[in-house]
Design a protein around this motif. Structure first.
Motif, mmCIF file in Angstrom:
data_model
loop_
_atom_site.group_PDB
_atom_site.id
_atom_site.type_symbol
_atom_site.label_atom_id
_atom_site.label_comp_id
_atom_site.label_asym_id
_atom_site.label_seq_id
_atom_site.Cartn_x
_atom_site.Cartn_y
_atom_site.Cartn_z
ATOM 1 N N ILE A 45 0.729 -1.169 -0.050
ATOM 2 C CA ILE A 45 0.048 -0.107 0.104
ATOM 3 C C ILE A 45 0.914 1.255 0.055
ATOM 4 N N GLN A 46 1.900 1.093 0.692
ATOM 5 C CA GLN A 46 2.865 2.401 0.872
ATOM 6 C C GLN A 46 3.642 2.592 -0.660
ATOM 7 N N PHE A 47 3.972 1.514 -1.154
ATOM 8 C CA PHE A 47 4.711 1.516 -2.292
ATOM 9 C C PHE A 47 3.540 2.016 -3.237
ATOM 10 N N ARG A 48 2.593 1.826 -3.417
ATOM 11 C CA ARG A 48 1.461 1.949 -4.428
ATOM 12 C C ARG A 48 1.000 3.672 -4.317
ATOM 13 N N ASP A 49 0.754 3.764 -2.931
ATOM 14 C CA ASP A 49 0.090 5.180 -2.697
ATOM 15 C C ASP A 49 1.203 6.450 -3.221
ATOM 16 N N TRP B 158 3.980 5.489 -5.413
ATOM 17 C CA TRP B 158 4.256 5.645 -6.552
ATOM 18 C C TRP B 158 3.168 6.413 -7.634
ATOM 19 N N LYS B 159 1.670 6.421 -6.947
ATOM 20 C CA LYS B 159 0.777 6.973 -7.558
ATOM 21 C C LYS B 159 1.014 8.654 -7.425
ATOM 22 N N GLU B 160 1.447 8.964 -6.368
ATOM 23 C CA GLU B 160 2.077 10.393 -5.911
ATOM 24 C C GLU B 160 3.070 10.823 -7.090
ATOM 25 N N ALA B 161 4.161 10.048 -7.054
ATOM 26 C CA ALA B 161 5.198 10.291 -8.200
ATOM 27 C C ALA B 161 4.834 10.303 -9.404
ATOM 28 N N MET B 162 3.734 9.468 -10.057
ATOM 29 C CA MET B 162 3.077 9.848 -11.458
ATOM 30 C C MET B 162 2.521 10.923 -11.447
ATOM 31 N N LEU B 163 1.772 11.437 -10.470
ATOM 32 C CA LEU B 163 0.828 12.692 -10.601
ATOM 33 C C LEU B 163 2.165 13.831 -10.806
ATOM 34 N N LEU B 164 3.062 13.858 -9.875
ATOM 35 C CA LEU B 164 4.379 14.935 -9.780
ATOM 36 C C LEU B 164 4.750 14.988 -11.371
ATOM 37 N N ALA B 165 4.863 13.707 -11.809
ATOM 38 C CA ALA B 165 5.592 13.627 -13.160
ATOM 39 C C ALA B 165 4.803 14.251 -14.208
ATOM 40 N N LYS B 166 3.296 13.986 -13.958
ATOM 41 C CA LYS B 166 2.668 14.688 -14.989
ATOM 42 C C LYS B 166 2.523 15.898 -15.106
ATOM 43 N N LYS B 167 2.635 16.584 -13.913
ATOM 44 C CA LYS B 167 2.674 18.065 -13.631
ATOM 45 C C LYS B 167 3.677 18.847 -14.205
ATOM 46 N N GLN B 168 4.733 18.225 -14.095
ATOM 47 C CA GLN B 168 6.195 18.604 -14.412
ATOM 48 C C GLN B 168 6.387 18.367 -15.863
ATOM 49 N N GLY B 169 5.737 17.296 -16.394
ATOM 50 C CA GLY B 169 5.677 16.905 -17.931
ATOM 51 C C GLY B 169 5.063 17.721 -18.858
#
Length: 125
Positions: A108-112, A114-125
């Protein structure tokens, strides 16, 4: 017929997903199979629990094998994945729901995260 459509959809999802999405799918799949293993143990169905635990182990093997060794953080991920793999094997051997809960919490910690990192990458990309 509905099962075939669902399998086709799922297969298409996997074949068209990017690596970040695939990792998220693996985390979610592991959580699904841990839940199945826990339910099976509660129902005293050791065969079903064993099969679900093996699926979690296979996901961890996949996560380990796809790590990029040229990144320092990959070494830390590898250690955690290997720990989770060892604990999943122990849970399967001893039919221990508490160990499954520990591994589930880590997933759950990994998944959550990872989801945050994906959101940040989308905002920056």
């Amino acid at each position: 017929m509905l099962q075939n459509a669902a399998q086709t959809y799922q297969s298409n999802q996997v074949t068209t997903a990017n690596p970040a999405d695939l990792t998220l799918m693996l985390y979610n799949g592991a959580l699904k199979f841990i839940k199945q293993a826990k339910v099976a143990l509660e129902e005293k169905d050791v065969i079903k629990s064993h099969e679900a635990s093996l699926k979690v182990q296979n996901i961890l093997y996949e996560l380990i094998s796809t790590l990029k060794s040229d990144y320092e953080i990959s070494k830390e991920f590898a250690k955690l994945y290997e720990y989770m793999l060892q604990r999943t094997i122990e849970a399967n051997m001893h039919k221990d729901v508490n160990i499954l809960l520990e591994v589930e919490d880590l997933f759950i910690q990994f998944r959550d995260t990872w989801k945050e990192a994906m959101l940040l990458a989308k905002k920056q990309g």
